[in-house]
Design an enzyme around this catalytic site. Structure first.
Site, PDB file in Angstrom:
ATOM      1  N   SER A 329      76.077  88.487 -91.240  1.00 12.97           N
ATOM      2  CA  SER A 329      77.659  89.022 -91.053  1.00 12.97           C
ATOM      3  C   SER A 329      77.993  89.043 -89.498  1.00 12.97           C
ATOM      4  CB  SER A 329      77.826  90.391 -91.529  1.00 12.97           C
ATOM      5  OG  SER A 329      77.558  90.249 -92.965  1.00 12.97           O
ATOM      6  N   ASP A 353      90.234  91.127-101.829  1.00 15.33           N
ATOM      7  CA  ASP A 353      88.973  91.226-102.285  1.00 15.33           C
ATOM      8  C   ASP A 353      88.552  92.002-103.216  1.00 15.33           C
ATOM      9  OD1 ASP A 353      86.160  91.629-102.153  1.00 15.33           O
ATOM     10  OD2 ASP A 353      85.962  92.270 -99.813  1.00 15.33           O
TER      11      ASP A 353
END
Length: 720
Positions: A329, A353
């Protein structure tokens, strides 16, 4: 009847013979005169020189190797003089028998015999090879009394390299070792002047600064002309040209900070690189586990080599320079910047999401603890939304991602002043065509692009690349080549020459775009995955946690760290810059197989920033918690970093190393070492008197080991 002799005829014959004999004698004298003329007149200079060479010998004086010091003047590599017992195989009838006899006089261990055998295989028969090093005065005296029994064996006073702090910063410093056959052959292609400068030199830099700055550290070889006896023994010195010691190399690294970081890693594997984005200076360059470079100086023994070379933790691997890992990430802020730069998305674009991104019938999941919901760009960075960046990667495509990331330094050499850097992999359709042989493998599939958005898939980079990219974003696109060396100090004139720190061509970004990314990364430390770690910090910083898979999972397979072998667990990463208004440091850190980025990597980054920006050194209690992955915000009573003592160093004879030298004492140390080099050259001459070697510096306490190259994975697990 008596025959009367013809006297006149006989007399004529006699005269003819006489003239012939006289002519022959004159001819011979003529030849002698001619030969004498040639030798005494025509070839006088050549023969006189040869005669002089038979009477004299020119001995190279190997220069004292230059010092390596940190940014505050702490000596990290120096020299000491010691006696060695050496054998020249070509002058010895039975080497093994000679060694057995020598063992009755001096202590020769099995490891000494093994090292001698290995060095003999790598050397020429006329070169002297050490059978014992660091002889005591008693051993020197015992051998000297019986030297006449051992033709081809002699005692030499040699200069040895020494690293006072042992394993500390070993991957940066490197080490020196005996010149091997491959290196000797490579040196034959050097210019004549360079080859001449290495006459008599037996050791050369092998890794790190020792290798990269070999020419600066080596110095200039001197020579000494001595008169010799018929037996080759030196009688007297005729003239000499002293050697010039190597220059002093000043690093940009703070050894006290380096030692703290290595302590914070504990027994874990990993790497950390911290860079000053204003000029490219490397402030810390850590690879764990480390090794003791002192083991290599005298020729490493079989047991130690086997332990280092076969360890599963790979202590000889420089993870900061050569270890390649998926960034996880920590890649997301750069992906967001690529979206802004290409105009594919703006900060307010909303992506829903739901925890799963579907593509081609395949589920790309998010961690179970991810919040989800409506994600704009800032929230996607702060909360580390996988779905947001899955969809972004799909929109950009692999080649656009490649073109946006390459200028930041991903997938290419940074140009750091250390040899051995690797490029890692920044995938593209062209890269895959070149990387694979089978036609079906050469093709890029659209589904392979999805994982690139969260720093997985084929992405593999070094921590050096990640820190360099972070520094570029922190400075609005301005780039510098990372440098470990700040200055080269001329040992004669004391002039210091700064290494190049000219700015490279910048990466063109709109200031509002880089400012947005930095603000979102600041949000990570205030309300995102780094909140607990950076609570109460005396400065504002931006950062991004990362968790990268070491091995891939099948589609419906669930990851449970406690049920997975340690070397297959996720890697913990963190990248940061600080302070947010005018960044003075950018860093990247990975702790291998240590889980979530906020648990192991981020706490180390916090202590590094505290040290650099708040002059704070963690408490022993806090260090202990960070070492086992249980640190968050610092606990206990912090100490003042500037008041903390240096890590403990040992000289070559086991005595404590004094603290930071001032300029005067450093000069004295260099001068003393130069004198030792001169003394060593004196002993290198056959028949010379043995000088008393000066005391000198030595090895430090080891630090724990750890490390293996990560595998290429495909899905990030991030914990808020």
């Amino acid at each position: 009847m008596t025959e009367l002799k013809n006297l006149e005829q006989e007399l004529g014959r006699f005269r003819a013979r006489l003239w012939a004999a006289a002519g022959f004698v004159l001819f011979c004298f003529g030849l002698l005169v001619f030969r004498l003329t040639v030798l005494q007149i025509q070839r006088h200079e050549d023969l006189a020189a040869r005669a002089e060479n038979n009477r004299t010998a020119v001995v190279p004086i190997v220069p004292n190797r230059g010092l390596i010091v940190d940014r505050n003047g702490v000596v990290l590599a120096n020299n000491y003089s010691a006696y060695t017992l050496e054998i020249t195989p070509s002058k010895v009838d039975d080497v093994e028998a000679t060694i057995d006899e020598l063992a009755r006089i001096v202590d020769i261990q099995v490891r000494d015999r093994r090292r001698f055998k290995r060095l003999r295989e790598e050397s020429k028969s006329f070169e002297s090879i050490p059978i014992r090093t660091r002889l005591t005065d008693k051993e020197v005296a015992r051998f000297t009394a019986q030297r006449y029994r051992f033709p081809g064996v002699d005692i030499q006073a040699r200069l040895f390299r020494h690293y006072p702090y042992g394993e500390l910063a070993s991957h940066v410093l490197g080490y020196i070792g005996r010149i091997n056959q491959r290196e000797a052959e490579a040196m034959e292609d050097w210019p004549d002047e360079d080859q001449a400068n290495y006459r008599g030199t037996e050791y050369i830099g092998k890794l790190g600064i020792e290798q990269s700055y070999e020419r600066e550290l080596h110095g200039i070889t001197g020579f000494e002309q001595v008169e010799t006896s018929a037996g080759g023994r030196a009688v007297r010195r005729l003239r000499s040209n002293p050697a010039t010691p190597g220059n002093t190399v000043h690093l940009s690294i703070d050894i006290k900070l380096q030692a703290l970081i290595e302590r914070l890693f504990g027994d874990r594997r990993g790497a950390l690189v911290a860079i000053d984005p204003r000029n490219g200076e490397v402030l810390a360059f850590v690879s764990k586990p480390t090794f003791d470079p002192n083991l290599f100086v005298d020729g490493i023994d079989v047991e130690n080599w086997k332990e280092l070379n076969e360890s599963a933790d790979k202590p000889l691997l420089n993870r900061a320079l050569r270890g390649t890992y998926p960034p996880g990430s920590t890649y997301k802020p750069f992906m967001a910047l690529a979206a802004l730069n290409t105009g594919k998305r703006n900060p307010n674009t909303i992506i829903m999401d739901s925890g799963v991104f579907m593509f081609g019938g395949h589920k790309f999941r998010s961690p179970e603890n991810e919040r989800g919901g409506a994600m704009n760009m800032r929230r996607a960075i702060v909360e580390s939304s996988n779905v947001y960046f899955y969809s972004l990667a799909n929109e950009l495509g692999v080649d656009t991602i490649h073109d946006q990331m390459a200028p930041l330094g991903f997938g290419r050499l940074t140009g750091i002043d250390l040899k051995g850097e690797v490029t890692g992999i920044l995938p593209s359709t062209d890269w895959k065509r070149r990387a694979y042989k089978r036609p079906e493998m050469k093709r890029w599939y659209a589904g392979e692009t999805i994982s690139l958005g969260i720093g997985q898939g084929y992405n593999t980079f070094t921590m050096l690349q990640l820190a360099t990219a972070m520094a570029t974003v922190a400075s609005d696109g301005q780039r510098f080549q990372p440098r470990v060396v700040r200055e080269i100090e001329n040992v004669v004139t004391r002039e210091r020459l700064m290494t190049t720190n000219e700015a490279l061509a910048p990466v063109v970004y709109k200031p509002e775009h880089t400012a947005f990314i930095r603000e979102a990364m600041f949000g990570v430390t205030q309300e995102g995955t780094g909140t607990r770690v950076f609570a109460g910090a005396a400065y504002q910083s931006g950062g991004k946690t990362g968790t990268a898979q070491a091995v891939g999972l099948r589609q419906n397979e669930k990851y449970v760290a406690s049920k997975v072998d340690e070397y297959k667990r996720d890697h913990s990463l963190y990248e940061a810059f600080a302070p947010t208004d005018k960044p003075r440091v950018a860093l990247a850190v990975i702790v291998e197989n240590a889980g979530f980025g906020s648990m192991s990597a981020a706490p180390i980054a916090r202590r590094v920033l505290d040290y650099l920006l708040a002059d704070t050194y963690p408490s022993e209690e806090d260090i202990a918690l960070v070492q086992v992955g249980k640190g968050v915000a610092p606990v206990g009573t912090p100490r003042k970093a500037s008041a903390m003592p240096l890590p403990r160093g040992l000289d070559a004879f086991g005595a404590d190393v004094p603290g930071v030298p001032d300029a005067a004492s450093a000069a004295v140390a260099a001068s003393a070492a130069a004198s030792a080099a001169s003394a060593a050259s004196e002993v290198a001459r056959p028949g010379a008197a043995l000088p008393q070697p000066p005391p000198a510096p030595a090895p430090s306490r080891p630090t724990p080991p750890a490390a293996a190259l990560p595998l290429t994975p495909s899905a990030s697990r991030e914990q808020p």
